[in-house]
Design a protein around this motif. Structure first.
Motif, PDB file in Angstrom:
ATOM      1  N   GLU A  26     -16.000   8.912  -6.541  1.00 36.99           N
ATOM      2  CA  GLU A  26     -15.913   7.617  -5.858  1.00 36.99           C
ATOM      3  C   GLU A  26     -14.861   6.709  -6.490  1.00 36.99           C
ATOM      4  OE1 GLU A  26     -18.912   7.210  -9.170  1.00 36.99           O
ATOM      5  OE2 GLU A  26     -18.422   8.707  -7.637  1.00 36.99           O
ATOM      6  N   ASN A  27     -14.397   7.062  -7.692  1.00 37.99           N
ATOM      7  CA  ASN A  27     -13.372   6.264  -8.376  1.00 37.99           C
ATOM      8  C   ASN A  27     -11.953   6.608  -7.943  1.00 37.99           C
ATOM      9  OD1 ASN A  27     -15.315   4.921  -9.980  1.00 37.99           O
ATOM     10  ND2 ASN A  27     -15.323   6.605 -11.455  1.00 37.99           N
ATOM     11  N   VAL A  28     -11.795   7.662  -7.158  1.00 37.84           N
ATOM     12  CA  VAL A  28     -10.458   8.073  -6.713  1.00 37.84           C
ATOM     13  C   VAL A  28     -10.050   7.219  -5.522  1.00 37.84           C
ATOM     14  CG1 VAL A  28      -9.043   9.977  -5.862  1.00 37.84           C
ATOM     15  CG2 VAL A  28     -10.906  10.446  -7.472  1.00 37.84           C
ATOM     16  N   PRO A  29      -8.954   6.448  -5.642  1.00 39.16           N
ATOM     17  CA  PRO A  29      -8.499   5.630  -4.506  1.00 39.16           C
ATOM     18  C   PRO A  29      -8.188   6.516  -3.299  1.00 39.16           C
ATOM     19  CG  PRO A  29      -7.372   4.981  -6.524  1.00 39.16           C
ATOM     20  CD  PRO A  29      -8.105   6.249  -6.827  1.00 39.16           C
ATOM     21  N   SER A  30      -8.524   6.054  -2.116  1.00 35.82           N
ATOM     22  CA  SER A  30      -8.311   6.856  -0.910  1.00 35.82           C
ATOM     23  C   SER A  30      -6.841   6.972  -0.542  1.00 35.82           C
ATOM     24  CB  SER A  30      -9.097   6.265   0.267  1.00 35.82           C
ATOM     25  OG  SER A  30      -8.677   4.932   0.523  1.00 35.82           O
ATOM     26  N   LYS A  31      -6.029   6.049  -1.025  1.00 28.88           N
ATOM     27  CA  LYS A  31      -4.595   6.113  -0.754  1.00 28.88           C
ATOM     28  C   LYS A  31      -3.836   5.351  -1.834  1.00 28.88           C
ATOM     29  CE  LYS A  31      -4.798   2.113   2.356  1.00 28.88           C
ATOM     30  NZ  LYS A  31      -4.477   1.601   3.712  1.00 28.88           N
ATOM     31  N   GLY A  32      -2.514   5.545  -1.863  1.00 26.56           N
ATOM     32  CA  GLY A  32      -1.670   4.834  -2.821  1.00 26.56           C
ATOM     33  C   GLY A  32      -1.424   5.626  -4.083  1.00 26.56           C
ATOM     34  N   ALA A  33      -0.325   5.290  -4.747  1.00 25.01           N
ATOM     35  CA  ALA A  33       0.074   5.986  -5.975  1.00 25.01           C
ATOM     36  C   ALA A  33      -0.896   5.705  -7.114  1.00 25.01           C
ATOM     37  CB  ALA A  33       1.480   5.555  -6.376  1.00 25.01           C
ATOM     38  N   LYS A 102       6.506   6.853  -5.541  1.00 27.05           N
ATOM     39  CA  LYS A 102       7.026   6.030  -4.451  1.00 27.05           C
ATOM     40  C   LYS A 102       6.484   6.488  -3.096  1.00 27.05           C
ATOM     41  CE  LYS A 102      11.300   4.303  -6.510  1.00 27.05           C
ATOM     42  NZ  LYS A 102      12.790   4.293  -6.447  1.00 27.05           N
ATOM     43  N   ALA A 103       6.189   7.782  -3.000  1.00 30.25           N
ATOM     44  CA  ALA A 103       5.625   8.323  -1.763  1.00 30.25           C
ATOM     45  C   ALA A 103       4.129   8.047  -1.650  1.00 30.25           C
ATOM     46  CB  ALA A 103       5.881   9.827  -1.685  1.00 30.25           C
ATOM     47  N   GLY A 104       3.547   7.442  -2.692  1.00 34.33           N
ATOM     48  CA  GLY A 104       2.129   7.107  -2.664  1.00 34.33           C
ATOM     49  C   GLY A 104       1.219   8.243  -3.051  1.00 34.33           C
ATOM     50  N   ASN A 105       1.758   9.238  -3.775  1.00 38.40           N
ATOM     51  CA  ASN A 105       0.964  10.401  -4.163  1.00 38.40           C
ATOM     52  C   ASN A 105       0.319  10.221  -5.537  1.00 38.40           C
ATOM     53  OD1 ASN A 105       1.641  11.922  -1.854  1.00 38.40           O
ATOM     54  ND2 ASN A 105       3.596  12.523  -2.780  1.00 38.40           N
TER      55      ASN A 105
END
Length: 200
Positions: A26-33, A102-105
């Motif tokens: 649950e601590n892993v952001p769903s999106k963004g770098a 930069k690609a949000g990975n």
């Protein structure tokens, strides 16, 4: 297709055979770098952490020696891994790492730089903290327990995912790098200590 097949096989191996335990998804952001910063005990760590993160693919910066075995190299490439030369500043790998962010990975970097074949954490190198400061990317501390003995299973096998640590974008001075390294190291150690206390 290759990724889905490899992931299905590794899911069976790690969860079905080795009974991998994962905490903190649950601590892993769903999106963004974000920079994923795990401790390092085994060459199994990249795919092991890769299956623990079930919603996002981690693009690892990993030592180029891992790619000499064509089969293992192909497997870890399916999880977004790219090579970095150790012992010198690898500008190509750094540029690739910045492109991934930069690609949000999610970008995976082992702060210890190499496998630590003993108990506890090793010395953190400057790369992970420097990159986080240069880009202002939050860091996700991750503790891996039990991978040191794979493919043999001795005791629990677990991946523990901590809460993201926000990082302000600024010039990575030696002082700031050391301070950030110590903060992340402390959080990884705390994840380990809390888990060991729970299973003791």
């Amino acid at each position: 297709m290759g990724y889905k097949i490899i992931r299905a096989v590794l899911n069976f191996i790690f969860f079905g055979i080795f009974r991998l335990h994962v905490e903190g998804r649950e601590n892993v952001p769903s999106k963004g770098a974000i920079i994923v910063a795990p401790n390092h005990k085994s060459d199994w760590d990249p795919p092991l952490i890769g299956v623990a993160f079930d919603t996002r693919i981690i693009h690892y910066m990993a030592k180029e020696e891992l790619f000499k075995n064509p089969i293992f190299g192909w497997i870890i490439r399916q999880f977004g891994t790219f090579p970095v030369k150790r012992g010198a500043v690898d500008r190509t790998a750094i540029r690739q790492a910045i492109r991934e962010l930069k690609a949000g990975n999610p970008l995976g970097i082992f702060p210890e730089g190499t496998r630590i074949r003993r108990d506890g954490l090793g010395r953190f190198h400057s790369g992970m903290a420097s990159l986080a400061l240069m880009t202002g990317t939050p860091i996700l501390p991750v503790a891996v327990i039990g991978s040191r003995y794979l493919p043999h299973r001795k005791g629990p096998l677990a991946v523990l995912i901590g809460k993201p640590v926000p990082v302000k974008k600024e010039r990575p001075t030696d002082e700031l790098v050391a301070e950030l390294n110590e903060e992340i190291k402390g959080k990884i150690q705390q994840l380990m200590d809390d888990y060991q206390a729970k299973i003791s």
